[in-house]
Design a protein around this motif. Structure first.
Motif, PDB file in Angstrom:
ATOM      1  N   GLY A 239      15.021 -24.309 -40.468  1.00  0.00           N
ATOM      2  CA  GLY A 239      15.614 -24.955 -41.622  1.00  0.00           C
ATOM      3  C   GLY A 239      14.901 -26.220 -42.020  1.00  0.00           C
ATOM      4  O   GLY A 239      15.233 -26.821 -43.050  1.00  0.00           O
ATOM      5  N   TYR A 240      13.912 -26.663 -41.222  1.00  0.00           N
ATOM      6  CA  TYR A 240      13.118 -27.833 -41.566  1.00  0.00           C
ATOM      7  C   TYR A 240      11.823 -27.387 -42.242  1.00  0.00           C
ATOM      8  O   TYR A 240      11.153 -26.461 -41.780  1.00  0.00           O
ATOM      9  N   SER A 241      11.470 -28.040 -43.327  1.00  0.00           N
ATOM     10  CA  SER A 241      10.217 -27.723 -44.010  1.00  0.00           C
ATOM     11  C   SER A 241       9.824 -28.881 -44.902  1.00  0.00           C
ATOM     12  O   SER A 241      10.620 -29.800 -45.153  1.00  0.00           O
ATOM     13  N   ILE A 242       8.568 -28.823 -45.412  1.00  0.00           N
ATOM     14  CA  ILE A 242       7.993 -29.934 -46.180  1.00  0.00           C
ATOM     15  C   ILE A 242       7.324 -29.388 -47.424  1.00  0.00           C
ATOM     16  O   ILE A 242       6.667 -28.342 -47.402  1.00  0.00           O
ATOM     17  N   THR A 243       7.480 -30.110 -48.531  1.00  0.00           N
ATOM     18  CA  THR A 243       6.696 -29.898 -49.741  1.00  0.00           C
ATOM     19  C   THR A 243       6.194 -31.252 -50.213  1.00  0.00           C
ATOM     20  O   THR A 243       6.983 -32.206 -50.288  1.00  0.00           O
ATOM     21  N   VAL A 244       4.903 -31.363 -50.500  1.00  0.00           N
ATOM     22  CA  VAL A 244       4.302 -32.616 -50.952  1.00  0.00           C
ATOM     23  C   VAL A 244       3.740 -32.388 -52.348  1.00  0.00           C
ATOM     24  O   VAL A 244       2.865 -31.533 -52.545  1.00  0.00           O
ATOM     25  N   LEU A 245       4.245 -33.149 -53.321  1.00  0.00           N
ATOM     26  CA  LEU A 245       3.840 -32.929 -54.709  1.00  0.00           C
ATOM     27  C   LEU A 245       4.123 -34.162 -55.543  1.00  0.00           C
ATOM     28  O   LEU A 245       5.185 -34.774 -55.422  1.00  0.00           O
ATOM     29  N   ASP A 246       3.172 -34.520 -56.404  1.00  0.00           N
ATOM     30  CA  ASP A 246       3.364 -35.597 -57.371  1.00  0.00           C
ATOM     31  C   ASP A 246       3.868 -36.878 -56.729  1.00  0.00           C
ATOM     32  O   ASP A 246       4.864 -37.466 -57.149  1.00  0.00           O
ATOM     33  N   SER A 247       3.184 -37.301 -55.658  1.00  0.00           N
ATOM     34  CA  SER A 247       3.490 -38.558 -54.977  1.00  0.00           C
ATOM     35  C   SER A 247       4.861 -38.560 -54.321  1.00  0.00           C
ATOM     36  O   SER A 247       5.417 -39.630 -54.057  1.00  0.00           O
ATOM     37  N   SER A 248       5.412 -37.389 -54.081  1.00  0.00           N
ATOM     38  CA  SER A 248       6.715 -37.266 -53.438  1.00  0.00           C
ATOM     39  C   SER A 248       6.608 -36.332 -52.240  1.00  0.00           C
ATOM     40  O   SER A 248       5.797 -35.404 -52.232  1.00  0.00           O
ATOM     41  N   VAL A 249       7.430 -36.597 -51.239  1.00  0.00           N
ATOM     42  CA  VAL A 249       7.570 -35.704 -50.094  1.00  0.00           C
ATOM     43  C   VAL A 249       9.001 -35.195 -50.091  1.00  0.00           C
ATOM     44  O   VAL A 249       9.953 -35.988 -50.061  1.00  0.00           O
ATOM     45  N   TYR A 250       9.167 -33.878 -50.154  1.00  0.00           N
ATOM     46  CA  TYR A 250      10.488 -33.271 -50.116  1.00  0.00           C
ATOM     47  C   TYR A 250      10.692 -32.652 -48.744  1.00  0.00           C
ATOM     48  O   TYR A 250       9.923 -31.792 -48.319  1.00  0.00           O
ATOM     49  N   LEU A 251      11.717 -33.107 -48.046  1.00  0.00           N
ATOM     50  CA  LEU A 251      12.031 -32.629 -46.704  1.00  0.00           C
ATOM     51  C   LEU A 251      13.321 -31.820 -46.749  1.00  0.00           C
ATOM     52  O   LEU A 251      14.381 -32.344 -47.103  1.00  0.00           O
ATOM     53  N   ALA A 252      13.215 -30.556 -46.418  1.00  0.00           N
ATOM     54  CA  ALA A 252      14.403 -29.711 -46.301  1.00  0.00           C
ATOM     55  C   ALA A 252      14.816 -29.672 -44.844  1.00  0.00           C
ATOM     56  O   ALA A 252      14.001 -29.418 -43.961  1.00  0.00           O
ATOM     57  N   THR A 253      16.075 -29.931 -44.586  1.00  0.00           N
ATOM     58  CA  THR A 253      16.615 -29.928 -43.235  1.00  0.00           C
ATOM     59  C   THR A 253      17.828 -29.007 -43.199  1.00  0.00           C
ATOM     60  O   THR A 253      18.342 -28.595 -44.245  1.00  0.00           O
ATOM     61  N   PRO A 254      18.333 -28.665 -42.008  1.00  0.00           N
ATOM     62  CA  PRO A 254      19.516 -27.789 -41.942  1.00  0.00           C
ATOM     63  C   PRO A 254      20.766 -28.375 -42.573  1.00  0.00           C
ATOM     64  O   PRO A 254      21.727 -27.644 -42.793  1.00  0.00           O
ATOM     65  N   GLY A 255      20.775 -29.675 -42.888  1.00  0.00           N
ATOM     66  CA  GLY A 255      21.981 -30.270 -43.448  1.00  0.00           C
ATOM     67  C   GLY A 255      21.797 -31.011 -44.741  1.00  0.00           C
ATOM     68  O   GLY A 255      22.774 -31.313 -45.428  1.00  0.00           O
ATOM     69  N   ALA A 256      20.549 -31.316 -45.115  1.00  0.00           N
ATOM     70  CA  ALA A 256      20.341 -32.112 -46.320  1.00  0.00           C
ATOM     71  C   ALA A 256      18.919 -31.904 -46.821  1.00  0.00           C
ATOM     72  O   ALA A 256      18.046 -31.421 -46.105  1.00  0.00           O
ATOM     73  N   LEU A 257      18.718 -32.307 -48.064  1.00  0.00           N
ATOM     74  CA  LEU A 257      17.410 -32.279 -48.696  1.00  0.00           C
ATOM     75  C   LEU A 257      17.063 -33.701 -49.107  1.00  0.00           C
ATOM     76  O   LEU A 257      17.850 -34.365 -49.781  1.00  0.00           O
ATOM     77  N   TYR A 258      15.892 -34.178 -48.706  1.00  0.00           N
ATOM     78  CA  TYR A 258      15.478 -35.551 -48.959  1.00  0.00           C
ATOM     79  C   TYR A 258      14.246 -35.573 -49.865  1.00  0.00           C
ATOM     80  O   TYR A 258      13.343 -34.736 -49.734  1.00  0.00           O
ATOM     81  N   ALA A 259      14.205 -36.574 -50.743  1.00  0.00           N
ATOM     82  CA  ALA A 259      13.014 -36.875 -51.520  1.00  0.00           C
ATOM     83  C   ALA A 259      12.518 -38.251 -51.101  1.00  0.00           C
ATOM     84  O   ALA A 259      13.264 -39.238 -51.205  1.00  0.00           O
ATOM     85  N   LEU A 260      11.288 -38.320 -50.596  1.00  0.00           N
ATOM     86  CA  LEU A 260      10.702 -39.585 -50.168  1.00  0.00           C
ATOM     87  C   LEU A 260       9.646 -40.010 -51.174  1.00  0.00           C
ATOM     88  O   LEU A 260       8.807 -39.205 -51.598  1.00  0.00           O
ATOM     89  N   ARG A 261       9.675 -41.300 -51.542  1.00  0.00           N
ATOM     90  CA  ARG A 261       8.696 -41.822 -52.487  1.00  0.00           C
ATOM     91  C   ARG A 261       8.303 -43.233 -52.094  1.00  0.00           C
ATOM     92  O   ARG A 261       8.990 -43.902 -51.311  1.00  0.00           O
ATOM     93  N   LEU A 262       7.207 -43.692 -52.649  1.00  0.00           N
ATOM     94  CA  LEU A 262       6.750 -45.050 -52.402  1.00  0.00           C
ATOM     95  C   LEU A 262       7.671 -46.041 -53.102  1.00  0.00           C
ATOM     96  O   LEU A 262       8.231 -45.734 -54.159  1.00  0.00           O
ATOM     97  N   PRO A 263       7.827 -47.229 -52.543  1.00  0.00           N
ATOM     98  CA  PRO A 263       8.703 -48.219 -53.178  1.00  0.00           C
ATOM     99  C   PRO A 263       8.123 -48.698 -54.509  1.00  0.00           C
ATOM    100  O   PRO A 263       6.947 -48.605 -54.750  1.00  0.00           O
TER     101      PRO A 263
END
Length: 778
Positions: free
Chosen positions: A754-778
């Protein structure tokens, strides 16, 4: 099956009533229209922009130039105008498609056919050049076939207002960079640039592949610096005089080419008379693009003519800033045109007949399939912002609690698609997991639409023994989401609204509960592998099955019974449990197969002429993508990287590797024999280990390691363990055999897949078994 409905359908533009939406490009919609008084049909292109009065004056001046182009080998512009500020162009209708459709990628043509085509194309170009017009986008998909089988040059007027709009996106440069002359890459196009592009087309027609291969920036650098590989090395029977003519047209400097495109065509015809070749039209099963070793590429990058040229190229590929100051500086939005039925699609438009494209927020077209693309390399060459310096400053931009995320996110045109599962009470009083396909705004996580499907029997019991609903796996192309479901349904959905375009049921389920086989979309065809070993090719426009075939199936599947196909250079690769299969894209004929010992089917990865098969028993096999001289091929290399053979309780490799810049990156999962997982960096040509990292934070045998493929972008390898630890490594290694991450963070919600990664357009999308996160630079 639902027909496409455009937002202007039924309206009147000029003297034409818009009947049917027949195609769509990056910044326009195309309709089949009927003249109100004459009853004649034409193609009406509605540009996705609104013009002010002063802009319409410029539009009119340039359109008048084009409407006065009268040549038997040029698609005519019949009318133009503006309705409520929306500009439109009316063009004659070419009913029989393009030469790109007639001769699919990888096809070799007889010299006599090439010469006949070139005579018509050169005549049209010579006519335009005498009027001081440059086409700038010569390629097979812009060479059309008229009602009398005449060759017609199209797309002279598609970008009338392109340089006045901001609709160009990253992939705008990708579609034509293969055919761009060096001076055009420097924004100094001239008539000789069309000659160069025609030379690339001829080179491709003769030997089955264009002279240069790689990512857009790699191809551009090769156009600038590298001589094309001699034709005789790819086509030993080529007439030497023909080779000299073609290579002269491909000279780096315009003054080194023929003085005119007409002189080029005449020289080619004269050279062809020296000796007639007996070349049948056959698919070239080699590479579609010429390969460039990474070491040579690095040398080319360092020896570029100037820093200014390199910076320009980065803008060209990354920002799509190739629209010049001329009316004819057109850059296509779609990188690979989709084949379409000639009965309903205006062939002169070079656009894709699908549902409307999703609205863009400026993002690139995206991570449109599992594994990034149809080759599953997980190598995002268009990411240039996130790097080793700023990644440690990443912050969570948003979190979405859609449920247990079952697959990696797919992101296209600012929309993120993901399938999640949540428990829902049923009429029998029990809670069953219901899977939902979500379309989220990638910037805000707002739910744009969602699709759920829970087939149940009387009393609320699920149709499936594991009590699960349909689990969707998706691919996105040309504004359409193609969703394959566990139940065997395959749906085409409007990417903007989720509305169904068509739906078919295959003869069996696409996959089982644990490992879904996602579709891929290439040149208007979906390819997918189902749990009982069937492989399907499905028309992306209509949902019609074009062909199907069969591969071996595991006797006792552990984690699933289907793989994700890969496609490259006209060949579809499918992983069974015992063999890697190579099929011809046109008819499904098996070209060759290679022995791979695996418990479950595996997803192939294709890069630089090699197909990689990662078996869950712990070995990786590398095969020549063109096969061998036998029906069953041996691998170029195979390796277990020194790991002990898996006990079978858990596979050592459950997800495909990634490949970038000549390096294969592989994550292994935990096994009671050796504990936690490893990340390996391996020479993709030889299989030799370059460096590795040992990851086991759980402290429990059989737990830890990776249940997702590594992702590579801008010199960084991103991996996430099944314990929720997120790691980033330097792709080039650390100077030692054993490396450590330069940054890590914990996103554990649960343990397991259930964990996976997508990196696109200066963003990192983390899929986890309980939530989906979008990581970006400040």
């Amino acid at each position: 099956m639902n027909e496409m409905v455009g937002k202007y359908q039924g309206r009147q533009f000029g003297n034409y009533r818009l009947l049917t939406l027949i195609g769509e490009g990056g910044s326009s919609e195309v309709y089949l229209g009927k003249h109100l008084y004459l009853g004649t049909e034409a193609a009406i292109k509605i540009l996705d922009t609104r013009l002010k009065d002063n802009e319409f004056a410029q539009f009119s001046n340039e359109a008048r130039t084009l409407i006065n182009l009268h040549h038997p080998n040029i698609v005519g512009i019949l009318e133009f105008g503006m309705e409520a500020g929306i500009p439109f162009i009316v063009m004659s209708y070419a009913p029989y498609g393009s030469l790109g459709q007639r001769h699919p990628a990888g096809t070799r043509l007889p010299l006599s056919i090439v010469v006949s085509y070139v005579k018509s194309i050169a005549a049209a170009l010579q006519y335009a050049h005498k009027k001081n017009l440059i086409h700038r986008d010569i390629k097979p998909d812009n060479l059309l076939i008229g009602s009398e089988n005449e060759i017609l040059l199209s797309d002279f007027g598609i970008a009338v207002v392109a340089h006045n709009t901001h609709s160009l996106r990253t992939q705008d440069a990708i579609g034509t960079v293969t055919y761009m002359a060096p001076e055009q890459l420097r924004k100094k196009a001239r008539p000789a640039s069309d000659q160069y592009a025609l030379g690339v087309v001829i080179y491709e027609w003769l030997c089955g592949e264009p002279p240069f291969d790689g990512s857009p920036i790699e191809i551009a650098m090769q156009h600038l610096n590298d001589p094309p590989q001699p034709l005789r090395e790819k086509l030993p029977g080529v007439i030497p005089a023909v080779e000299r003519v073609v290579l002269k047209a491909l000279a780096k400097e315009p003054h080194q080419r023929f003085t005119s495109v007409q002189e080029f065509a005449e020289a080619l015809e004269q050279a062809s008379q020296a000796k007639r070749e007996s070349v049948r039209e056959t698919p070239q099963r080699g590479r579609r693009r010429a390969e460039v070793p990474s070491s040579q590429l690095r040398k080319n990058l360092l020896s570029s003519p100037s820093k200014a040229a390199l910076l320009m190229l980065l803008l060209l590929v990354v920002l799509g800033a190739v629209a010049g100051n001329s009316l004819l500086s057109f850059v296509k939005h779609q990188p690979i045109p989709t084949p379409r039925p000639t009965s309903s699609v205006h062939a002169s438009l070079g656009v894709t007949p699908t549902a409307p494209d999703v609205s863009s927020n400026g993002a690139s077209a995206g991570w449109t399939m599992f594994g990034l693309d149809a080759q599953h390399t997980e190598d995002n060459t268009l990411e240039h912002t996130l790097n080793q310096t700023n990644i440690p400053t990443l912050q969570t931009a948003w979190t979405s609690y859609t449920g247990y995320n079952l697959h990696p996110p797919v992101v296209a045109n600012g929309v993120l698609y993901i399938t999640s599962s949540q428990n829902v009470a049923s009429p029998d009083g029990n809670a069953y997991p219901v899977s939902t396909l979500y379309a989220l705004d990638s910037q805000t996580s707002k739910v744009l639409w969602k699709k759920s499907n829970l087939p149940v029997q009387a009393g609320g019991r699920s149709l499936y023994d594991d009590s699960t609903s349909d689990i969707y796996t998706v691919a996105v192309a040309n504004g359409v989401v193609y969703a394959a479901a566990v139940s065997g349904m395959l749906d085409a959905l409007n990417a903007r609204t989720g509305a169904q375009i068509w739906s078919i049921r295959l003869t069996d389920a696409v996959s089982d509960t644990y490992q879904n086989a996602a579709p891929i979309v290439v040149n208007g065809t979906l390819y997918l592998h189902t749990i009982n070993g069937n492989v399907y090719a499905v028309d992306a426009r209509s949902g019609t099955v074009r062909w199907s075939t069969h591969v071996d199936v595991p006797t006792n599947p552990r984690n699933g019974g289907a793989s994700i196909p890969a496609e490259a250079n006209g060949v579809v690769y499918v992983g069974g449990s015992q063999y890697l299969y190579a099929f011809e894209v046109r008819n499904g004929a098996m070209l060759w197969r290679g022995m791979v010992n695996s418990w479950d089917p595996f997803t192939p990865v294709v890069a630089q002429g090699i197909v990689y098969a990662a078996a869950d028993t712990g070995n990786v096999f590398a095969f020549n993508a063109t096969g061998c001289d036998a029906a069953i091929c041996s691998p170029l290399w195979n390796s277990s990287f020194g790991l002990p053979k898996s006990t079978g309780a858990l596979g050592q490799i459950d997800y495909p590797p990634s490949v970038a810049n000549g390096v294969l990156y592989l994550g292994t999962v935990a096994d009671p024999v050796f504990g936690g997982g490893y990340l390996f960096a391996v020479n993709a040509r030889t299989g030799a280990t370059l460096w590795n990292a040992s990851i086991d934070k759980t402290g429990v045998a059989g737990e830890g390691g990776f249940y997702a493929s590594p992702v590579v972008a801008n010199g960084v390898v991103y991996v996430i363990g099944q314990d929720g630890q997120f790691y980033t490594f330097r792709a080039a290694g650390c100077g030692s055999v054993t490396c450590k991450p330069f940054w890590m963070a914990n996103f554990r919600n649960n343990f397991g897949p259930g964990y996976s990664i997508t990196v696109l357009d200066s963003s990192v999308y983390l899929a986890t078994p309980g939530a989906l996160y979008a990581l970006r630079l400040p």
